[in-house]
Design a protein around this motif. Structure first.
Motif, mmCIF file in Angstrom:
data_model
loop_
_atom_site.group_PDB
_atom_site.id
_atom_site.type_symbol
_atom_site.label_atom_id
_atom_site.label_comp_id
_atom_site.label_asym_id
_atom_site.label_seq_id
_atom_site.Cartn_x
_atom_site.Cartn_y
_atom_site.Cartn_z
ATOM 1 N N GLY A 38 13.340 1.341 125.121
ATOM 2 C CA GLY A 38 13.443 0.189 124.224
ATOM 3 C C GLY A 38 12.174 -0.031 123.425
ATOM 4 N N TRP A 39 10.993 0.118 124.084
ATOM 5 C CA TRP A 39 9.728 -0.010 123.353
ATOM 6 C C TRP A 39 9.612 1.045 122.256
ATOM 7 N N ILE A 40 9.984 2.264 122.583
ATOM 8 C CA ILE A 40 9.893 3.340 121.595
ATOM 9 C C ILE A 40 10.854 3.093 120.437
ATOM 10 N N ALA A 41 12.083 2.643 120.761
ATOM 11 C CA ALA A 41 13.061 2.354 119.707
ATOM 12 C C ALA A 41 12.574 1.222 118.805
ATOM 13 N N ALA A 42 11.947 0.207 119.416
ATOM 14 C CA ALA A 42 11.416 -0.903 118.614
ATOM 15 C C ALA A 42 10.321 -0.419 117.679
ATOM 16 N N TYR A 47 2.909 2.464 123.760
ATOM 17 C CA TYR A 47 3.071 1.801 125.056
ATOM 18 C C TYR A 47 4.264 2.374 125.816
ATOM 19 N N GLY A 48 5.374 2.608 125.106
ATOM 20 C CA GLY A 48 6.542 3.186 125.770
ATOM 21 C C GLY A 48 6.235 4.547 126.368
ATOM 22 N N LEU A 49 5.535 5.404 125.615
ATOM 23 C CA LEU A 49 5.190 6.734 126.111
ATOM 24 C C LEU A 49 4.203 6.650 127.272
ATOM 25 N N ALA A 50 3.208 5.757 127.161
ATOM 26 C CA ALA A 50 2.229 5.609 128.239
ATOM 27 C C ALA A 50 2.902 5.153 129.528
ATOM 28 N N SER A 51 3.875 4.251 129.423
ATOM 29 C CA SER A 51 4.591 3.783 130.608
ATOM 30 C C SER A 51 5.412 4.903 131.227
ATOM 31 N N MET A 52 6.031 5.723 130.377
ATOM 32 C CA MET A 52 6.788 6.861 130.898
ATOM 33 C C MET A 52 5.885 7.811 131.683
ATOM 34 N N ILE A 53 4.717 8.077 131.129
ATOM 35 C CA ILE A 53 3.773 8.976 131.809
ATOM 36 C C ILE A 53 3.317 8.364 133.128
ATOM 37 N N ALA A 54 3.014 7.057 133.108
ATOM 38 C CA ALA A 54 2.553 6.386 134.330
ATOM 39 C C ALA A 54 3.622 6.430 135.417
ATOM 40 N N ILE A 55 4.873 6.185 135.044
ATOM 41 C CA ILE A 55 5.966 6.235 136.022
ATOM 42 C C ILE A 55 6.128 7.651 136.566
ATOM 43 N N ALA A 56 6.050 8.643 135.688
ATOM 44 C CA ALA A 56 6.178 10.031 136.125
ATOM 45 C C ALA A 56 5.067 10.410 137.100
ATOM 46 N N ILE A 94 8.608 1.058 112.023
ATOM 47 C CA ILE A 94 8.162 2.059 111.051
ATOM 48 C C ILE A 94 9.194 2.247 109.957
ATOM 49 N N LEU A 95 10.461 2.291 110.315
ATOM 50 C CA LEU A 95 11.524 2.462 109.309
ATOM 51 C C LEU A 95 11.585 1.259 108.372
ATOM 52 N N ILE A 96 11.393 0.047 108.927
ATOM 53 C CA ILE A 96 11.404 -1.157 108.084
ATOM 54 C C ILE A 96 10.237 -1.115 107.103
ATOM 55 N N GLN A 97 9.074 -0.682 107.586
ATOM 56 C CA GLN A 97 7.911 -0.584 106.689
ATOM 57 C C GLN A 97 8.182 0.388 105.553
ATOM 58 N N LEU A 98 8.764 1.531 105.871
ATOM 59 C CA LEU A 98 9.038 2.532 104.839
ATOM 60 C C LEU A 98 10.117 2.063 103.874
ATOM 61 N N VAL A 138 1.425 -2.331 108.985
ATOM 62 C CA VAL A 138 2.612 -2.510 109.820
ATOM 63 C C VAL A 138 2.924 -1.222 110.578
ATOM 64 N N LEU A 139 2.565 -0.086 109.999
ATOM 65 C CA LEU A 139 2.781 1.185 110.684
ATOM 66 C C LEU A 139 2.018 1.231 112.006
ATOM 67 N N LEU A 140 0.862 0.602 112.044
ATOM 68 C CA LEU A 140 0.076 0.581 113.266
ATOM 69 C C LEU A 140 0.813 -0.162 114.367
ATOM 70 N N LEU A 141 1.480 -1.253 114.009
ATOM 71 C CA LEU A 141 2.250 -2.002 114.994
ATOM 72 C C LEU A 141 3.338 -1.127 115.601
ATOM 73 N N GLY A 142 4.075 -0.412 114.743
ATOM 74 C CA GLY A 142 5.110 0.482 115.251
ATOM 75 C C GLY A 142 4.542 1.575 116.133
ATOM 76 N N THR A 143 3.403 2.118 115.736
ATOM 77 C CA THR A 143 2.775 3.179 116.519
ATOM 78 C C THR A 143 2.356 2.673 117.893
ATOM 79 N N LEU A 144 1.852 1.455 117.960
ATOM 80 C CA LEU A 144 1.437 0.900 119.247
ATOM 81 C C LEU A 144 2.628 0.673 120.170
ATOM 82 N N LEU A 145 3.749 0.216 119.627
ATOM 83 C CA LEU A 145 4.943 0.039 120.445
ATOM 84 C C LEU A 145 5.408 1.371 121.027
ATOM 85 N N ILE A 146 5.413 2.396 120.193
ATOM 86 C CA ILE A 146 5.791 3.733 120.669
ATOM 87 C C ILE A 146 4.784 4.218 121.711
#
Length: 497
Positions: free
Chosen positions: A237-241, A268-277, A246-250, A258-266
């Protein structure tokens, strides 16, 4: 076994370094928009340049909190190594900032300055909890808030004091006035000396002593197993958000920040996936898994207060970015950053910031304790939030620059409350062994709203109120009304849980 009671001198030494740290923050908050505009930047692009500050806090504070919980450097201690390192780096940044040859160099120095201030500041929040008994936490954070207010007064008044001493307050286009230059230099020296005072005048409790004061079970359950059992659905969900942002900005050609905001959401989602793994494979003791696990497992009270912090700091960041342009345009009648009138407006903003910080210093030691005894901590903070909303809304009604003093009195009461009450409510409920990381994670909810303001506010203002920065104060007042509603959920029963 309880910790020894600290007298006033002990509480003074514990928090005096915050006096210097806040001088640095005050110089940054009151002068960075002025510096950017003096170097030729457009007003609509100011939030994007300010994005460095919240981004560094977002990354630095949880890491420093995690590390300081696990640090012990002999006589230098647990928190004090970070005080000293951050103060040294911040001093260097303050000396270099007014020599910026370009906007991008100034933005880079803002990044370094804010990161360095956060390295020092985050452990100071935990330091009060480390050094004081639980029944002294409220007065300890009140003393810290008083030093924050006093330091901010000094930092905010530096340029005006330089002008009163005969230093030039106007510079050719593309250059920074000498008043600001000397203020940053003196401020850097004051910051370093104040932090050094705390480092040399305090002695931290050793790990063995802390174990006696609070049993080992204060560490709570390990975060690894709980983290390993978490699903990846939320992370998707974080990655999708992030992708949606990013799509809205474009699609709508919003500001690039605004691209930075999208990048940070992605991210966090990836970092959480790595932490869980990593946790599922048995590597739960690494920093990433520990931070993500503690973030996911925040105590319920901390989650309630996080919502309050989110809206409160949204309003504050709006104020810091926009007060100078607002006062210059609506109260001094100019938008020309190179003019003497604009620079006079900049100095007046510094004085206004000094007023609200001075009010905060006094309110922290007088009004807030009195209200807390009669209303309780939660309702006291609700009063503070209401005062802030009144202060920001009054910018629409007052046009004489001197009348803004009344606005700053209300904002000062709010500032004192937001610096003291949430931490006083929270500190006694946190496990001592995780005080640093939880304080770092709590400050994420100080940083995220600043990041949102820096990335989104420019686009909103450009679309709805181009060239009319005063409407940002309406957003600030609305944010505090939402904080007030969120604080209503933090009642006396929740505080004692």
């Amino acid at each position: 076994m309880e910790k020894p009671r600290q007298g006033f001198a002990g509480m003074w030494n514990v928090s005096f370094g915050f006096f210097g740290i806040q001088i640095g923050f005050a110089l940054q908050n009151a002068n960075m928009s002025r510096i950017f505009q003096s170097l030729g930047e457009d007003i609509e692009k100011l939030p994007g340049l300010w994005v460095a500050a919240p981004l560094t806090g977002l990354l630095v504070q949880p890491i420093i909190g995690h590390m300081s919980d696990r640090t012990w450097l002999g006589r230098l201690g647990r928190r004090r190594p970070y005080f000293l390192a951050g103060a040294l780096l911040a001093t260097i940044a303050l000396f270099l900032m007014p020599e910026s040859p370009s906007i991008w160099f100034a933005a880079m120095m803002l990044w370094v300055l804010d990161a360095s201030l956060n390295i020092s500041m985050e452990p100071f929040r935990a330091f009060v909890g480390d050094m004081l008994r639980k029944d002294q936490h409220s007065i300890g954070y009140a003393v810290q808030t008083a030093f924050i207010g006093a330091g901010a007064v000094v930092g905010s008044l530096f340029p005006a004091l330089m002008e009163a001493a005969g230093v030039a307050n106007v510079a050719p286009p593309g250059q920074i006035p000498d008043t600001v230059r000397y203020a940053f230099w003196f401020g850097g020296l004051a910051l370093f000396l104040a932090v050094l005072w705390t480092v040399v005048s305090t002695s931290e409790y050793t790990p063995a002593q802390m174990a006696v004061f609070e049993p080992a079970n204060a560490d709570d359950a390990p975060t690894g197993p709980a983290l390993a059992s978490r699903s990846h659905i939320g992370n998707v969900g974080w990655i999708a958000a992030g992708l949606a942002v990013i799509l809205i900005q474009l699609e709508f050609a919003l500001l690039r920040e605004v691209l930075l905001l999208g990048t940070l959401l992605i991210g966090y989602g990836l970092a959480s996936m790595i932490a869980i793994a990593l946790a599922r494979r048995g590597y739960e003791k690494n920093m990433l898994s520990s931070i993500v696990g503690d973030f996911a497992g925040m105590p319920p009270l901390m989650k309630r207060l996080a919502a309050v912090q989110f809206f409160s700091w949204s309003a504050l960041f709006i104020m810091w970015i926009n007060t100078t342009p607002i006062v210059a345009q609506y109260h001094f009648g100019t938008t020309d950053a190179a003019s003497a009138v604009y620079q006079a407006a900049g100095n007046w903003v510094g004085e206004l910031f000094a007023i609200y910080n001075g009010v905060a210093a006094v309110a922290a030691l007088t009004l807030l304790p009195w209200l807390s005894r009669h209303l309780g901590q939660a309702r006291t903070h609700m009063v503070g939030l209401a005062c802030g909303a009144i202060g920001f809304a009054s910018f629409f009604l007052l046009r004489d620059p001197t009348q803004l003093i009344f606005s700053e009195i209300f904002i000062g009461i709010f500032w004192a409350s937001v610096l003291a009450m949430p931490y006083a409510i929270l500190a006694s409920s946190l496990p001592q062994a995780k005080l640093g990381i939880y304080m770092g994670l709590f400050n994420i909810f100080v940083v995220i709203p600043q990041l949102l303001v820096a990335t989104v506010m420019g686009s909103i203002m450009q679309a709805l109120f181009p060239g009319e920065p005063i409407y940002t104060m309406a957003f600030a007042a609305l944010a505090l009304m939402m904080a007030l509603a969120a604080m209503a959920r933090v009642d006396t029963a929740s505080i004692t849980q």
